[in-house]
Scaffold this motif. Structure first.
Motif, PDB file in Angstrom:
ATOM      1  N   ALA A 125     -10.343   6.902  -5.294  1.00  0.00           N
ATOM      2  CA  ALA A 125      -9.515   8.187  -5.056  1.00  0.00           C
ATOM      3  C   ALA A 125      -8.063   7.827  -5.651  1.00  0.00           C
ATOM      4  N   LEU A 169     -10.339   8.919   2.068  1.00  0.00           N
ATOM      5  CA  LEU A 169      -9.975   8.886   0.574  1.00  0.00           C
ATOM      6  C   LEU A 169     -10.058  10.264   0.051  1.00  0.00           C
ATOM      7  N   VAL A 208     -13.310  -4.101 -14.006  1.00  0.00           N
ATOM      8  CA  VAL A 208     -13.658  -2.775 -13.545  1.00  0.00           C
ATOM      9  C   VAL A 208     -12.159  -2.084 -13.168  1.00  0.00           C
ATOM     10  N   ALA A 262     -17.141  -2.490  -6.689  1.00  0.00           N
ATOM     11  CA  ALA A 262     -16.145  -3.271  -7.378  1.00  0.00           C
ATOM     12  C   ALA A 262     -16.239  -4.641  -7.506  1.00  0.00           C
ATOM     13  N   GLN A 306      -5.859   1.003   6.748  1.00  0.00           N
ATOM     14  CA  GLN A 306      -5.690   0.118   5.554  1.00  0.00           C
ATOM     15  C   GLN A 306      -7.032  -0.799   5.438  1.00  0.00           C
ATOM     16  N   ILE A 366      -9.761   1.371   3.826  1.00  0.00           N
ATOM     17  CA  ILE A 366      -9.456   1.964   2.726  1.00  0.00           C
ATOM     18  C   ILE A 366      -9.711   0.759   1.682  1.00  0.00           C
ATOM     19  N   ALA A 367      -9.338  -0.223   1.927  1.00  0.00           N
ATOM     20  CA  ALA A 367      -9.676  -1.623   0.804  1.00  0.00           C
ATOM     21  C   ALA A 367     -11.005  -1.362   0.930  1.00  0.00           C
ATOM     22  N   ALA A 376     -19.163   0.273 -10.340  1.00  0.00           N
ATOM     23  CA  ALA A 376     -18.269   0.310  -9.172  1.00  0.00           C
ATOM     24  C   ALA A 376     -17.990   1.722  -8.779  1.00  0.00           C
ATOM     25  N   VAL A 435      -2.600   5.642   6.449  1.00  0.00           N
ATOM     26  CA  VAL A 435      -3.038   4.538   5.422  1.00  0.00           C
ATOM     27  C   VAL A 435      -2.895   3.294   6.028  1.00  0.00           C
ATOM     28  N   LEU A 436      -1.718   3.166   6.676  1.00  0.00           N
ATOM     29  CA  LEU A 436      -1.398   1.790   7.490  1.00  0.00           C
ATOM     30  C   LEU A 436      -2.627   1.512   8.556  1.00  0.00           C
ATOM     31  N   LEU A 446      -5.070  -4.193  -4.478  1.00  0.00           N
ATOM     32  CA  LEU A 446      -6.137  -3.908  -3.818  1.00  0.00           C
ATOM     33  C   LEU A 446      -7.458  -4.770  -4.228  1.00  0.00           C
ATOM     34  N   LEU A 447      -7.941  -4.250  -5.356  1.00  0.00           N
ATOM     35  CA  LEU A 447      -9.223  -4.706  -6.223  1.00  0.00           C
ATOM     36  C   LEU A 447      -9.112  -6.139  -6.300  1.00  0.00           C
ATOM     37  N   LEU A 501     -12.140   1.398  -1.451  1.00  0.00           N
ATOM     38  CA  LEU A 501     -11.615   1.126  -2.817  1.00  0.00           C
ATOM     39  C   LEU A 501     -12.503   0.099  -3.434  1.00  0.00           C
ATOM     40  N   THR A 502     -12.823  -0.916  -2.803  1.00  0.00           N
ATOM     41  CA  THR A 502     -13.297  -1.962  -3.424  1.00  0.00           C
ATOM     42  C   THR A 502     -14.666  -1.985  -3.409  1.00  0.00           C
ATOM     43  N   ALA A 503     -15.409  -1.163  -2.686  1.00  0.00           N
ATOM     44  CA  ALA A 503     -16.993  -1.294  -2.421  1.00  0.00           C
ATOM     45  C   ALA A 503     -17.584  -1.032  -3.915  1.00  0.00           C
ATOM     46  N   LEU A 561       0.911  -1.184  -0.155  1.00  0.00           N
ATOM     47  CA  LEU A 561      -0.314   0.093   0.010  1.00  0.00           C
ATOM     48  C   LEU A 561       0.889   1.275   0.057  1.00  0.00           C
TER      49      LEU A 561
END
Lengths: 296, 279
Positions: A295, B202, A219, B276, B265, B268-269, A291, B261-262, A177-178, B272-274, A111
């Motif tokens: 950011a 974010l 995506v 997706a 984390q 954040i994951a 999706a 971020v750590l 991550l994705l 970002l993935t919501a 990360l």
């Protein structure tokens, strides 16, 4: 009772949505409309009167070899960097998904490049790639890969490869991550069943894993492609406006701000917008987009 | 090859790859820290551990330019952007997640579409607007223009979360006579707090890192935000780039971000993935 609640809600919804709509109109809708309008004028960024010149800016644009170079640079940058980071991101995600010790540490480390501001990444790498004192030249000379120091950012052919490499470093975490989140939804028993049937690792990946993660993969690739097409800051900070790496966004800003030619710069911006809108429309029809954008 | 040796080889390969990945992701930043602690001509020394570590670069970066002011500017801009986008995003998510009306799907796609806008495509229009409002070379110009990239994902993520909440909660409140506003602030707000932390974070990172608008809408050093300040650090002459200072500035503003971020984390994951993953 339920009906009246629904009615009340619908009335209130207007008021709840209005602030968002007004904000989006001011920061996105109006400025975009103005940019498109200015692209048909001889406006200067300094202000003052401007007049309608029709398609003159566009005519100049398509005759400028630097513009076509910027278009090519943008397409090369976007396609190569997205392809590389998808491959690398998938590889790293698979390693992170395996049962190894220190997985938490590894996941956190991956990360880090994402957390570093783009401008900072650009400066870190510009320093590492420095032609005289850079650690990369030093190391490669030591190992014997190169015989003389390379000017990574000044050499026309190396500069594009260098900025792509930095972009890959910076954006692979997003892919990881994705894809990792998608990999964790792959049913374990399916894997085990395939293993019992004697399927090798590659076959298991193709038959079991890939179909499950395909939507997420799609995506991720779409978002990264749309993002890469408008790349500006990384390239601008590392190599400035040099034509070897200038993308459409870099070209447009240079004309708009440095040369104060708002009309001409707006024409270039409008074309970039059209390219991205086209790509978006293409992607939406190819696969349903559900999706949220991430950011940067 | 026996099964056991194959397994061991596989494991060894996996750990080798993991080590390479670790090096690849962490080395550039480690190198920045190393450089930032070397002063004078020691900077050309390629030893990883500085033989004679000094803080000079850190002192200089704050003395030679208003870097403290730049950090404060970035904090103000990023915090304002977060507050604005959460406020606008929350009210909109309530309407978009709960109320069915004609054109809702279109509206959501439009919001998503805005996130595809290249910043440069709105640059001349925004510049005009910023100057017309008298906001050129001010921080509000940045805080406001950043909504173009924070609003879309804030609205999308919050709407997703609103939809996941049970309807009974608010219906009970509404039958008791609560207004939509009360429902929003008393029922939704507490339930959405985790989602708001994620989207807020974010948005903060995105605003903290923004470069193009900050470069274009500010002019003087004391109004610059951190990314622009770091990009424009220059030495006495054009041929003398103060790399030590650039690295010191970079480390200073990146360490808090990495810690943030750590710590967050997992969130954040999720942010970002919501959506997706569901594809």
């Amino acid at each position: 009772m339920r009906r009246s609640i629904a009615a009340q809600r619908r009335r209130d919804a207007v008021w709840f949505l209005l602030p968002l709509l007004v904000a989006l109109l001011i920061v996105a809708g109006w400025p975009l409309a103005r940019t498109i309008w200015l692209s048909f004028t001889d406006a200067s960024l300094a202000g003052g009167a401007h007049r309608f010149v029709g398609l003159e800016n566009y005519a100049f644009l398509i005759e400028d070899p630097d513009w076509w170079r910027a278009v090519r640079n943008t397409l090369v940058f976007a396609s190569v960097s997205v392809a590389l980071e998808t491959a690398l991101g998938l590889g790293i995600a698979l390693v992170l998904d395996a049962q190894i010790r220190g997985r938490g540490l590894l996941r956190a480390a991956v990360l880090v490049p994402w957390a570093i501001p783009t401008v900072v990444s650009a400066q870190l790498w510009a320093w590492m790639l420095h032609d005289q004192y850079g650690v990369i030249n030093e190391t490669l000379l030591l190992v014997g890969v190169i015989e003389a120091p390379r000017a990574w950012l000044a050499d026309r052919t190396l500069a594009m490869a260098s900025v792509i490499a930095v972009d890959v470093w910076k954006t692979t975490p997003f892919m990881v991550l994705l894809l990792l989140a998608a990999l964790q939804t792959v049913p374990v028993d399916l894997h085990e069943a395939a293993q019992v049937d004697g399927a090798g690792a590659i076959r298991r990946f193709m038959v079991v894993t890939l179909p499950v993660i395909r939507p997420a993969l799609l995506v991720a690739v779409i978002f990264r492609t749309l993002d890469a097409l408008r790349i500006f800051d990384l390239i601008y900070v590392m190599v400035g406006n040099a034509s070897a790496t200038a993308t459409m966004a870099v070209y447009a800003r240079q004309h708009m701000v440095d040369f104060q030619d708002a009309g001409y710069g707006s024409a270039a911006s409008t074309l970039l917008f059209a390219v991205i809108a086209l790509a978006t429309a293409l992607f939406i029809t190819l696969g349903r987009l559900t999706a949220p954008p991430a950011a940067r | 090859m026996s099964r056991r040796t194959r397994r061991r080889l596989g494991q060894a390969a996996l750990y080798t790859i993991a080590t390479v990945v670790l090096l690849y992701t962490l080395f550039p930043f480690v190198w920045a820290i190393s450089t930032s602690l070397k002063s004078g001509s020691a900077i050309f020394d390629t030893a990883l551990i500085p033989p004679d570590p000094r803080w000079d670069n850190y002192v200089e970066v704050f003395r030679e330019q208003p870097f403290g002011r730049n950090i404060l500017n970035s904090v103000i801009v990023a915090a304002s952007t977060v507050l604005l986008s959460l406020a606008l995003g929350l009210t909109a998510a309530h309407a978009l997640g709960r109320v069915t009306f004609r054109g809702r799907a279109l509206l959501l796609v439009t919001v998503l579409g805005v996130s595809m806008f290249p910043q440069v495509a709105v640059l001349s229009g925004l510049f005009e607007l910023v100057r017309w409002l008298g906001l050129y070379n001010t921080l509000p110009a940045l805080a406001f223009s950043y909504l173009i990239f924070t609003l879309p994902f804030t609205v999308w993520v919050l709407t997703t979360f609103v939809r996941a909440l049970p309807v009974e909660l608010e219906e009970a409140a509404m039958i008791d006579g609560a207004s939509s506003w009360t429902v929003l602030t008393r029922v939704f707000l507490p339930l959405l707090a985790p989602a708001m932390v994620t989207t807020g974070l974010l948005a903060f990172i995105a605003a903290w890192n923004e470069f193009l608008f900050a470069l274009t809408f500010t002019l003087t050093d004391d109004r610059r935000t951190v990314p622009v300040a770091i990009a424009l650090i220059s030495g006495a002459s054009a041929f003398e780039v103060p790399w030590g200072r650039i690295m010191a500035a970079s480390v200073t503003v990146t360490v808090p971000l990495i810690v943030l971020v750590l710590v967050f984390q997992r969130r954040i994951a999720v942010g970002l993935t919501a959506g997706a993953v569901k594809g």
